[in-house]
Motif scaffolding. Structure first.
Motif, PDB file in Angstrom:
ATOM      1  N   GLN A  71      39.009  37.528  40.381  1.00 55.39           N
ATOM      2  CA  GLN A  71      38.665  36.538  39.356  1.00 55.39           C
ATOM      3  C   GLN A  71      37.147  36.353  39.274  1.00 55.39           C
ATOM      4  O   GLN A  71      36.592  36.215  38.177  1.00 55.39           O
ATOM      5  CB  GLN A  71      39.344  35.205  39.636  1.00 55.39           C
ATOM      6  CG  GLN A  71      40.839  35.236  39.401  1.00 55.39           C
ATOM      7  CD  GLN A  71      41.471  33.877  39.611  1.00 55.39           C
ATOM      8  OE1 GLN A  71      41.468  33.032  38.727  1.00 55.39           O
ATOM      9  NE2 GLN A  71      42.002  33.659  40.815  1.00 55.39           N
ATOM     10  N   TYR A  72      36.492  36.370  40.420  1.00 55.77           N
ATOM     11  CA  TYR A  72      35.037  36.247  40.437  1.00 55.77           C
ATOM     12  C   TYR A  72      34.411  37.404  39.658  1.00 55.77           C
ATOM     13  O   TYR A  72      33.525  37.199  38.812  1.00 55.77           O
ATOM     14  CB  TYR A  72      34.511  36.244  41.879  1.00 55.77           C
ATOM     15  CG  TYR A  72      33.002  36.282  41.944  1.00 55.77           C
ATOM     16  CD1 TYR A  72      32.252  35.114  41.820  1.00 55.77           C
ATOM     17  CD2 TYR A  72      32.322  37.493  42.089  1.00 55.77           C
ATOM     18  CE1 TYR A  72      30.859  35.154  41.848  1.00 55.77           C
ATOM     19  CE2 TYR A  72      30.927  37.541  42.116  1.00 55.77           C
ATOM     20  CZ  TYR A  72      30.202  36.369  41.999  1.00 55.77           C
ATOM     21  OH  TYR A  72      28.835  36.406  42.005  1.00 55.77           O
ATOM     22  N   ILE A  73      34.873  38.615  39.937  1.00 52.01           N
ATOM     23  CA  ILE A  73      34.321  39.789  39.251  1.00 52.01           C
ATOM     24  C   ILE A  73      34.538  39.663  37.741  1.00 52.01           C
ATOM     25  O   ILE A  73      33.623  39.903  36.944  1.00 52.01           O
ATOM     26  CB  ILE A  73      34.960  41.087  39.782  1.00 52.01           C
ATOM     27  CG1 ILE A  73      34.639  41.288  41.263  1.00 52.01           C
ATOM     28  CG2 ILE A  73      34.481  42.296  38.966  1.00 52.01           C
ATOM     29  CD1 ILE A  73      35.509  42.338  41.942  1.00 52.01           C
ATOM     30  N   ALA A  74      35.749  39.291  37.353  1.00 51.40           N
ATOM     31  CA  ALA A  74      36.062  39.146  35.926  1.00 51.40           C
ATOM     32  C   ALA A  74      35.122  38.153  35.255  1.00 51.40           C
ATOM     33  O   ALA A  74      34.657  38.377  34.136  1.00 51.40           O
ATOM     34  CB  ALA A  74      37.509  38.709  35.748  1.00 51.40           C
ATOM     35  N   ASP A  75      34.812  37.068  35.952  1.00 48.80           N
ATOM     36  CA  ASP A  75      33.950  36.027  35.371  1.00 48.80           C
ATOM     37  C   ASP A  75      32.489  36.468  35.275  1.00 48.80           C
ATOM     38  O   ASP A  75      31.704  35.849  34.554  1.00 48.80           O
ATOM     39  CB  ASP A  75      34.063  34.739  36.182  1.00 48.80           C
ATOM     40  CG  ASP A  75      35.398  34.043  35.982  1.00 48.80           C
ATOM     41  OD1 ASP A  75      36.054  34.309  34.952  1.00 48.80           O
ATOM     42  OD2 ASP A  75      35.792  33.241  36.863  1.00 48.80           O
ATOM     43  N   GLN A  76      32.127  37.518  36.004  1.00 45.44           N
ATOM     44  CA  GLN A  76      30.757  38.036  35.916  1.00 45.44           C
ATOM     45  C   GLN A  76      30.592  38.988  34.723  1.00 45.44           C
ATOM     46  O   GLN A  76      29.467  39.356  34.372  1.00 45.44           O
ATOM     47  CB  GLN A  76      30.354  38.772  37.206  1.00 45.44           C
ATOM     48  CG  GLN A  76      30.527  37.979  38.483  1.00 45.44           C
ATOM     49  CD  GLN A  76      30.019  36.558  38.376  1.00 45.44           C
ATOM     50  OE1 GLN A  76      28.827  36.321  38.136  1.00 45.44           O
ATOM     51  NE2 GLN A  76      30.923  35.592  38.554  1.00 45.44           N
ATOM     52  N   ALA A  77      31.705  39.391  34.135  1.00 46.58           N
ATOM     53  CA  ALA A  77      31.667  40.312  32.990  1.00 46.58           C
ATOM     54  C   ALA A  77      32.628  39.808  31.914  1.00 46.58           C
ATOM     55  O   ALA A  77      33.625  40.465  31.589  1.00 46.58           O
ATOM     56  CB  ALA A  77      32.043  41.721  33.440  1.00 46.58           C
ATOM     57  N   PRO A  78      32.357  38.614  31.366  1.00 45.19           N
ATOM     58  CA  PRO A  78      33.298  38.000  30.424  1.00 45.19           C
ATOM     59  C   PRO A  78      33.594  38.843  29.191  1.00 45.19           C
ATOM     60  O   PRO A  78      34.698  38.766  28.635  1.00 45.19           O
ATOM     61  CB  PRO A  78      32.615  36.675  30.050  1.00 45.19           C
ATOM     62  CG  PRO A  78      31.173  36.851  30.410  1.00 45.19           C
ATOM     63  CD  PRO A  78      31.162  37.774  31.583  1.00 45.19           C
TER      64      PRO A  78
END
Length: 201
Positions: A71-78
């Motif tokens: 989820q953290y990774i996903a939020d870094q590349a919206p």
């Protein structure tokens, strides 16, 4: 960012998500028996839990636990839309799937990779997996992915767990929706690249 991982382990999921994200990252393998990284470091000094995945952030902080990491990774590349927006009902549906995969699927695989596990434990775990996989198959009816038509981090996690079924002796081809989703995720360029890197196919 640096992902501490072991080829084919549950760290495959964040590895896939990192590749899908297009963010800059590196990986370092961990020998989970000796607790040594490929550069010779004591992994328990990096992650006291002693298992992968672990993501070392640019800030120097360490993030652990696969569902949190992806989820953290996903939020870094919206712009990649690997997870619905925080606060939306769709995000909570994603988190519901991540919890289900972690507790009902991932954990049920544990005895098959534990030398101390007896046959009775494995039979109970296999029966639980069969029921849970049948449920996922039903939920995939009419959908390309777990959340609908768009790939998400939950699909990367599900793909990782499904990749273990051949070692457990469960044939997922009997669940047509599940098998189709597995093939669909496996055909994604980022997934193929990661599998090649981890020498898994």
């Amino acid at each position: 960012m640096k992902l501490y991982m072991k080829p084919g382990a549950c760290s495959l999921s964040p590895h896939i998500v990192l590749e899908e994200s297009g963010l800059d990252y590196e990986t370092e393998t961990v020998d989970l028996k000796t607790k040594r990284t490929s550069s010779g470091e004591d992994f328990t000094r990096i992650n006291p839990k002693g298992y992968v995945p672990a993501l070392l952030l640019d800030s120097g902080e360490l993030l652990t636990e696969g569902p949190a990491i992806i989820q953290y990774i996903a939020d870094q590349a919206p712009a990649k839309k690997l997870a619905p927006a925080n606060g939306s009902i769709e995000r909570y549906r994603l988190q519901s799937w991540l919890n289900f995969i972690a507790t009902e699927l991932h954990k049920s695989c544990s005895p098959f990779f534990n030398p101390a596990a007896g046959e009775d434990w494995k039979k109970i775990a296999a029966a639980n997996l069969e029921r849970r996989l049948a449920y996922v198959n039903e939920q995939l009816e009419g959908k390309a992915y777990l959340l609908g038509e768009d790939f998400s981090v939950a699909d990367a996690y599900l793909f990782t767990i499904l990749s273990w079924m051949k070692f457990i002796g469960i044939d997922i081809s009997k669940w047509s929706n599940l098998a189709a989703c597995y093939e669909r995720v496996g055909a994604r360029p980022a997934v193929r690249a990661v599998l090649k890197t981890e020498q898994l196919g």
